[in-house]
Design a protein around this motif. Sequence first.
Motif, PDB file in Angstrom:
ATOM      1  N   SER A 121       2.649 -32.664  45.715  1.00  0.00           N
ATOM      2  CA  SER A 121       1.974 -31.442  46.701  1.00  0.00           C
ATOM      3  C   SER A 121       2.669 -32.116  48.151  1.00  0.00           C
ATOM      4  N   ALA A 122       2.861 -33.534  48.196  1.00  0.00           N
ATOM      5  CA  ALA A 122       3.425 -33.855  49.332  1.00  0.00           C
ATOM      6  C   ALA A 122       5.024 -33.783  49.756  1.00  0.00           C
ATOM      7  N   LEU A 123       5.411 -33.957  48.502  1.00  0.00           N
ATOM      8  CA  LEU A 123       7.089 -33.683  48.422  1.00  0.00           C
ATOM      9  C   LEU A 123       7.341 -32.295  48.483  1.00  0.00           C
ATOM     10  N   ALA A 124       6.523 -31.246  48.043  1.00  0.00           N
ATOM     11  CA  ALA A 124       6.701 -29.764  48.154  1.00  0.00           C
ATOM     12  C   ALA A 124       6.426 -29.334  49.564  1.00  0.00           C
ATOM     13  N   VAL A 125       5.315 -29.916  50.194  1.00  0.00           N
ATOM     14  CA  VAL A 125       4.990 -29.108  51.496  1.00  0.00           C
ATOM     15  C   VAL A 125       6.017 -29.636  52.500  1.00  0.00           C
ATOM     16  N   TYR A 126       6.456 -30.870  52.347  1.00  0.00           N
ATOM     17  CA  TYR A 126       7.477 -31.724  53.278  1.00  0.00           C
ATOM     18  C   TYR A 126       8.793 -30.669  53.319  1.00  0.00           C
ATOM     19  N   ASN A 127       9.353 -30.943  52.125  1.00  0.00           N
ATOM     20  CA  ASN A 127      10.827 -30.131  51.849  1.00  0.00           C
ATOM     21  C   ASN A 127      10.406 -28.761  51.894  1.00  0.00           C
ATOM     22  N   GLY A 128       9.560 -27.998  51.442  1.00  0.00           N
ATOM     23  CA  GLY A 128       9.305 -26.674  51.702  1.00  0.00           C
ATOM     24  C   GLY A 128       9.366 -26.245  53.014  1.00  0.00           C
ATOM     25  N   ALA A 129       8.834 -27.215  54.096  1.00  0.00           N
ATOM     26  CA  ALA A 129       9.137 -26.940  55.571  1.00  0.00           C
ATOM     27  C   ALA A 129      10.409 -26.844  55.849  1.00  0.00           C
ATOM     28  N   LEU A 130      11.404 -27.791  55.588  1.00  0.00           N
ATOM     29  CA  LEU A 130      12.541 -27.941  55.691  1.00  0.00           C
ATOM     30  C   LEU A 130      13.464 -26.735  55.139  1.00  0.00           C
ATOM     31  N   ILE A 131      13.138 -26.385  53.996  1.00  0.00           N
ATOM     32  CA  ILE A 131      13.820 -25.240  53.397  1.00  0.00           C
ATOM     33  C   ILE A 131      13.635 -24.030  53.905  1.00  0.00           C
ATOM     34  N   GLY A 132      12.091 -23.911  54.437  1.00  0.00           N
ATOM     35  CA  GLY A 132      11.710 -22.556  55.208  1.00  0.00           C
ATOM     36  C   GLY A 132      12.398 -22.598  56.524  1.00  0.00           C
ATOM     37  N   GLU A 133      12.858 -23.723  57.049  1.00  0.00           N
ATOM     38  CA  GLU A 133      13.451 -23.671  58.411  1.00  0.00           C
ATOM     39  C   GLU A 133      14.825 -23.288  58.078  1.00  0.00           C
ATOM     40  N   ALA A 134      15.405 -23.803  57.125  1.00  0.00           N
ATOM     41  CA  ALA A 134      16.692 -23.643  56.676  1.00  0.00           C
ATOM     42  C   ALA A 134      16.879 -22.042  56.384  1.00  0.00           C
ATOM     43  N   LEU A 135      16.180 -21.460  55.661  1.00  0.00           N
ATOM     44  CA  LEU A 135      16.072 -20.125  55.349  1.00  0.00           C
ATOM     45  C   LEU A 135      15.829 -19.224  56.742  1.00  0.00           C
ATOM     46  N   ARG A 136      15.049 -19.623  57.467  1.00  0.00           N
ATOM     47  CA  ARG A 136      14.674 -18.790  58.716  1.00  0.00           C
ATOM     48  C   ARG A 136      16.200 -18.922  59.661  1.00  0.00           C
ATOM     49  N   ALA A 137      16.663 -20.046  59.655  1.00  0.00           N
ATOM     50  CA  ALA A 137      18.013 -19.982  60.219  1.00  0.00           C
ATOM     51  C   ALA A 137      18.825 -19.039  59.628  1.00  0.00           C
ATOM     52  N   GLY A 138      19.119 -18.963  58.368  1.00  0.00           N
ATOM     53  CA  GLY A 138      19.961 -18.177  57.871  1.00  0.00           C
ATOM     54  C   GLY A 138      19.769 -16.761  58.077  1.00  0.00           C
ATOM     55  N   LEU A 139      18.339 -16.276  58.006  1.00  0.00           N
ATOM     56  CA  LEU A 139      18.262 -15.209  58.404  1.00  0.00           C
ATOM     57  C   LEU A 139      18.619 -14.722  59.676  1.00  0.00           C
TER      58      LEU A 139
END
Lengths: 216, 307
Positions: free
Chosen positions: B147-165
């Motif tokens: 869950s720590a890996l999921a939360v940390y990397n999820g935040a980064l992936i979320g930011e990347a996708l947001r920038a993509g949008l």
Amino acid sequence: MDVVVENLPLYLEGFSVTLLLLAVGGIGALVLGTVIAAMRISPIATLRVVATVYTEIIRNTPLTLVVIFCAIILPILGSELPYLIAGMIALAVYTSPFIAEALRSGINGVPIGQAEAARSLGLGFSQTVSLIVLPQAFRMTIPPLINVLIALTKNTSVVGGVGFVSELFGVGRTLANAHGDAVIAVLVGVAFFYLLVTVPLGFLATRLERKWVVQR
Amino acid sequence: MSGAVVLFDAPGPKARRLSRIFSVVTAIVVVAGLGWVFATLNAPRESGGVTLPGMFDPTRWDIVTDPEMWGFIFTVGVWGTLRAAIVAAVLAIALGVVLSLLRSSPIAWIRIPTAVVIEFFRGMPVLLMMLFILLVAGTGQYWAVVSALAVYNGALIGEALRAGLVALPRGQREAALSLGMRPLQSKMLVEFPQAFRQMLPIIVAQLVVLLKDTSLAYIVGYPELLRVTLNNLGSYYGNRYLFTLWCIAFVLYLAMNLTLSWFARWLAKRTDRRYHPAKGGPAPEDPSQALLVADANAAAIEDRSPR
């Protein structure tokens, strides 16, 4: 929250060790990374190959493995370095390829027309590099370098985690074990100190990068 | 500035010969250096009156012929690493998708808290999160790591996708709305799939980082590759095999990470050709740098056209 206030000196001590690791590791990585970057663009083929292989290997090795090598394997091989120094070496080595890449991408970010224009005006190699390319490349490498430093700040926790250096993470772990009833407060306190470094640096990096993006 | 040839005149025969000579000399120096390291490591050492065999002595390496050791390494160590990495990757992508949609919501009450949460998790060491979840949630080591890996990397992936949008051409949304789609439909059916495909190289590069970060589980005591080789096998076979076991872990990690890195690079090249035929594209190997550029681009676009 009382735990944090009571142990504030301990926190600050850990924080200063973290900053020390960050400073020494960062400077070491900057030196090593500059050498690697210079090797990667040098006209001598062997140097390029060595630098590329080094970058590939270090980049694909987990930091934990590097820290363990410096903290546990090196003493077996006969080194007598204190753990703090071993941790600094590990951080510098691990971070250096990332610095090299940041520098290289900055230089690559200068449009080739700039160098062409300088050359066609009759500037020589050293003039082109020092007057035209590097001043522009330097500005563009600042945000990526800040980014690398943010990662380094977070990575200092691994040195405390593996070994016997009581920086922020180490302090947090010790306090969490000692105060089983206030684990949340203890660890949020640790997180606060990390965020104190990483979040402002992150905003700074994005801000500067945005400036260059608009200009491009 | 990819063509450094611009910086100086094309080398003549003399300069070329000089650089070839330097090349050979460096090669000799490097090989000699490696040979020296090997010889130093291999030299028997005196320690407290006992002569220890060198690091490459056969007595230190006889365990590599033990099939049971390899079985243990692969079934417990490598599998433990991959099991954590795969589950964490799936969860991280799912979380990233959710966060990116919340982060680009038109409602400020959703958008701003999400942004704060993302910044919070981006700025924390993963290791601290692992320890936090382990001690506070009491989930056991496996789920703490995942869950720590999921939360940390999820935040980064979320930011990347947001920038993509944000970086998508405005016309996409306008076209979708003018066809009668609702804003949410436009986001899910038109904008999001494009953003996801554009950001795929960053996401995969981030997954390489995730795979590397599973080694942090060593510190919180989850039995993955590093802990299995160094601690379990180290205490089973004895300390004199520690160097050997470290080398084995090193090679296995390198093999796993290089495979995934090459895949990420191939994917980035392929995506780049399709979507940015003109631009050079950010260096995909370091996702944090690519994310920095994407973030700055998004910020610049947002400045130009306030929502």
